[in-house]
Design a protein around this motif. Structure first.
Motif, PDB file in Angstrom:
ATOM      1  N   PRO A 106       6.907 -16.098  33.595  1.00  0.00           N
ATOM      2  CA  PRO A 106       6.379 -16.885  34.720  1.00  0.00           C
ATOM      3  C   PRO A 106       6.120 -16.048  35.964  1.00  0.00           C
ATOM      4  N   GLN A 107       6.764 -14.871  36.075  1.00  0.00           N
ATOM      5  CA  GLN A 107       6.558 -14.008  37.232  1.00  0.00           C
ATOM      6  C   GLN A 107       5.334 -13.123  37.087  1.00  0.00           C
ATOM      7  N   ALA A 108       4.644 -13.205  35.941  1.00  0.00           N
ATOM      8  CA  ALA A 108       3.556 -12.264  35.650  1.00  0.00           C
ATOM      9  C   ALA A 108       2.362 -12.430  36.591  1.00  0.00           C
ATOM     10  N   PHE A 109       2.222 -13.590  37.225  1.00  0.00           N
ATOM     11  CA  PHE A 109       1.109 -13.816  38.151  1.00  0.00           C
ATOM     12  C   PHE A 109       1.185 -12.870  39.350  1.00  0.00           C
ATOM     13  N   HIS A 110       2.387 -12.456  39.700  1.00  0.00           N
ATOM     14  CA  HIS A 110       2.615 -11.725  40.941  1.00  0.00           C
ATOM     15  C   HIS A 110       2.476 -10.216  40.725  1.00  0.00           C
ATOM     16  N   PRO A 111       2.248  -9.449  41.796  1.00  0.00           N
ATOM     17  CA  PRO A 111       2.061  -8.001  41.649  1.00  0.00           C
ATOM     18  C   PRO A 111       3.276  -7.333  41.007  1.00  0.00           C
ATOM     19  N   HIS A 112       3.009  -6.345  40.173  1.00  0.00           N
ATOM     20  CA  HIS A 112       4.057  -5.527  39.562  1.00  0.00           C
ATOM     21  C   HIS A 112       3.783  -4.069  39.914  1.00  0.00           C
ATOM     22  N   ARG A 113       4.818  -3.397  40.355  1.00  0.00           N
ATOM     23  CA  ARG A 113       4.649  -2.044  40.865  1.00  0.00           C
ATOM     24  C   ARG A 113       5.306  -1.049  39.912  1.00  0.00           C
ATOM     25  N   MET A 114       4.591   0.004  39.574  1.00  0.00           N
ATOM     26  CA  MET A 114       5.141   1.083  38.772  1.00  0.00           C
ATOM     27  C   MET A 114       5.479   2.241  39.706  1.00  0.00           C
ATOM     28  N   LEU A 115       6.758   2.504  39.888  1.00  0.00           N
ATOM     29  CA  LEU A 115       7.181   3.597  40.741  1.00  0.00           C
ATOM     30  C   LEU A 115       6.941   4.935  40.038  1.00  0.00           C
ATOM     31  N   PRO A 116       6.884   6.036  40.797  1.00  0.00           N
ATOM     32  CA  PRO A 116       6.559   7.330  40.178  1.00  0.00           C
ATOM     33  C   PRO A 116       7.470   7.714  39.015  1.00  0.00           C
ATOM     34  N   LEU A 117       8.771   7.469  39.139  1.00  0.00           N
ATOM     35  CA  LEU A 117       9.680   7.818  38.051  1.00  0.00           C
ATOM     36  C   LEU A 117       9.389   6.982  36.809  1.00  0.00           C
ATOM     37  N   GLY A 118       9.150   5.693  37.009  1.00  0.00           N
ATOM     38  CA  GLY A 118       8.805   4.840  35.881  1.00  0.00           C
ATOM     39  C   GLY A 118       7.548   5.311  35.198  1.00  0.00           C
ATOM     40  N   LYS A 119       6.554   5.688  35.996  1.00  0.00           N
ATOM     41  CA  LYS A 119       5.298   6.189  35.427  1.00  0.00           C
ATOM     42  C   LYS A 119       5.531   7.444  34.593  1.00  0.00           C
ATOM     43  N   GLN A 120       6.391   8.348  35.077  1.00  0.00           N
ATOM     44  CA  GLN A 120       6.689   9.570  34.326  1.00  0.00           C
ATOM     45  C   GLN A 120       7.270   9.248  32.958  1.00  0.00           C
ATOM     46  N   ILE A 121       8.208   8.302  32.911  1.00  0.00           N
ATOM     47  CA  ILE A 121       8.851   7.951  31.641  1.00  0.00           C
ATOM     48  C   ILE A 121       7.872   7.227  30.726  1.00  0.00           C
ATOM     49  N   PHE A 122       7.084   6.293  31.287  1.00  0.00           N
ATOM     50  CA  PHE A 122       6.077   5.600  30.483  1.00  0.00           C
ATOM     51  C   PHE A 122       5.096   6.600  29.879  1.00  0.00           C
ATOM     52  N   GLU A 123       4.652   7.560  30.686  1.00  0.00           N
ATOM     53  CA  GLU A 123       3.676   8.542  30.187  1.00  0.00           C
ATOM     54  C   GLU A 123       4.271   9.423  29.088  1.00  0.00           C
ATOM     55  N   ARG A 124       5.550   9.710  29.172  1.00  0.00           N
ATOM     56  CA  ARG A 124       6.178  10.508  28.121  1.00  0.00           C
ATOM     57  C   ARG A 124       6.281   9.719  26.812  1.00  0.00           C
ATOM     58  N   LEU A 125       6.627   8.431  26.928  1.00  0.00           N
ATOM     59  CA  LEU A 125       6.763   7.606  25.728  1.00  0.00           C
ATOM     60  C   LEU A 125       5.415   7.126  25.204  1.00  0.00           C
ATOM     61  N   PHE A 126       4.461   6.908  26.121  1.00  0.00           N
ATOM     62  CA  PHE A 126       3.125   6.406  25.749  1.00  0.00           C
ATOM     63  C   PHE A 126       2.072   7.304  26.391  1.00  0.00           C
ATOM     64  N   PRO A 127       1.849   8.489  25.853  1.00  0.00           N
ATOM     65  CA  PRO A 127       0.908   9.439  26.476  1.00  0.00           C
ATOM     66  C   PRO A 127      -0.471   8.816  26.678  1.00  0.00           C
TER      67      PRO A 127
END
Length: 490
Positions: free
Chosen positions: A52-73
């Motif tokens: 239900p919270q998906a309508f609202h903005p979601h922010r990817m912080l730099p550290l999160g982005k680094q980990i996401f990119e490593r797991l999902f290049p």
């Protein structure tokens, strides 16, 4: 229990972002990974009923982005190709009652809707040979080996046909990522286990979001934050570019005395009542794209499952089912990524060293990943009247830490030191220890730069008039979070 671990089959409860992160990590170690998802998977990037919270903005912080990119290049590039807004070299405005600072983003990050974030991850996971989505399936209860404390699977309901078909699924490891509505506390109590006291931040948070469309004739509009004033019950405002042609405007306040409006006619007037008129002026160049939509968070809860001596083997928990942070600070996805990285590290250690209380040790490490986020949320939210921390230990010298951080931001803004404000944001992104900002040397700089003498006068109530005692006071007020141990992957 220290019997050898098996790596045949794992089950993840919940197919949201945390669940897919967990499944990605597990697929490296387990022959089969099943994701139990109660919703039907969408055919396109659209919000699910279970988020239900998906309508609202979601922010990817730099550290999160680094980990996401490593797991999902290539994850970021894919989001940008689908219309995400690229923050590289973009300037954003940070506006307070004391002035404003402009910050320029030096990293390529895609800002987009949560539905898009989930969609890209979901397509990746559907292509994983070892991962299987079971949509329209509901987790009913844990399955224990008779006479033991070993979880050996899950009882699930297939909801494709009413009233549903109940069956068992065996697993060597079950991970609950079902979010703040997790059934895990009930399941553990049903198994005869006693639960430790939880920490609860009674936050009474409310926020409201409205999307606006950018016309081709609109001027270049920068993302911005207008910081609220909790002592005056003035909400915080966020103006954020989302995808290439949309802007999200979000108003938020905690404490429960006032929830931002969801009325379309009142939304713009509440925006105009913020500390600064910048957002209200910006939306005059835009066309409303949606009606405002609200979201409420009564409380944030932190479970201390790691304290259970009789925690079941074969069971873990991650994400909001373990610890919910105030979503307004945008740290949730990064916290989930840190937990996934912790899971990966602990599974590697288990392979090398044997089980060695794998589950409890992993929960302890995940709790470590939650420490800084919980501390920062409590400090920020308790500035609002009506927010209360229940259970657990009180935060030492809370008022001092709150007032110091307010003065630090004021100092950065008034002296136009963008690097100071960037350090503040890095702390909130789990990349900088709070002690690098809250320390005696930094305080002396703030006092010297304040020609009014107000900072020096404020410090007198805390000053021990001895550097050694003052440093001891800072160490007592500001924990060491050992981020260097948390951030490494091996």
């Amino acid at each position: 229990m220290t019997q050898p671990m098996k790596y045949e089959q794992a089950i993840v409860i919940g197919g949201g972002i945390t669940g897919m992160l967990a499944a990605k990590v597990l697929s490296t170690f387990y022959h089969q990974v099943f994701i139990i998802e109660k919703d039907e998977l969408p055919d396109s990037p659209e919000n699910r009923l279970g988020t239900p919270q998906a309508f609202h903005p979601h922010r990817m912080l730099p550290l999160g982005k680094q980990i996401f990119e490593r797991l999902f290049p290539g994850y970021t590039k894919e989001l940008l190709a689908m219309g995400g807004f690229n923050t590289l070299h973009q300037t954003s405005r940070f506006i307070t009652k004391d002035g404003e600072l402009a910050l320029t983003d030096t990293e390529e990050t895609a800002v987009t809707r949560r539905a898009m974030l989930e969609w890209v991850l979901m397509q990746r996971m559907l292509s994983e040979e070892r991962v299987h989505f079971l949509e329209k399936h509901e987790a009913i209860s844990l399955q224990f080996e008779e006479g033991t404390n070993q979880v050996i699977g899950l009882i699930v309901k297939d909801r494709h046909v009413k009233p549903g078909i109940i069956h068992q699924m065996k697993a060597d490891l079950v991970i609950d990522t079902s979010g703040r509505m997790s059934k895990l506390p009930k399941w553990l109590k049903d198994a005869g286990l006693s639960l430790p006291q939880t920490d609860e931040l009674s936050v009474s948070l409310g926020y409201s979001t409205r999307y606006y469309q950018i016309s081709p004739k609109a001027p270049n509009l920068q993302s911005m934050v207008v910081v609220g004033q909790p002592n005056k019950q003035i909400p915080t405002g966020l103006f954020e570019r989302v995808d290439h042609d949309l802007v999200a405007v979000l108003l938020s306040a905690a404490g429960g005395s006032h929830y931002p409006t969801t009325d379309a006619d009142q939304f713009d007037s509440e925006t105009a009542a913020l500390t600064h008129p910048a957002i209200a002026e910006a939306i005059t160049h835009l066309t409303p794209y949606t009606k405002p939509k609200g979201f409420r968070v009564p409380s944030c809860v932190r479970h201390h499952y790691e304290q259970m001596q009789d925690w079941p083997s074969g069971l873990l928990v991650m994400g909001d089912a373990l610890c919910t942070l105030d979503p307004i600070h945008g740290q949730g996805m990064t916290k989930a990524a840190l937990e996934a990285q912790t899971l990966e590290r602990m599974l590697k250690q288990a392979q090398e060293n044997g089980r060695l209380s794998f589950e409890r040790n992993t929960l302890k490490q995940m709790q470590h990943a939650n420490e800084l986020g919980w501390w920062l949320c409590a400090i920020a939210d308790m500035a609002w009247e009506g927010v209360e921390l229940k259970g657990g230990k009180p935060i030492p010298h809370l008022t001092f830490v709150q007032e110091y951080l307010n003065r630090y931001v004021q100092y950065a803004v008034q002296t136009k030191q963008a690097e100071r404000l960037e350090a503040y944001h890095r702390m909130h992104s789990f990349l900088t220890e709070p002690r690098e900002i809250l320390n005696l040397e930094q305080l002396h700089d703030m006092i010297q730069s304040d020609s009014s003498g107000e900072t020096a006068e404020w410090w007198r109530q805390w000053d021990k008039e001895n550097n050694e005692l003052n440093r001891a006071f800072f160490h007592e007020a500001v924990p060491e979070f050992h981020l260097h141990n948390l951030l490494h992957t091996n």
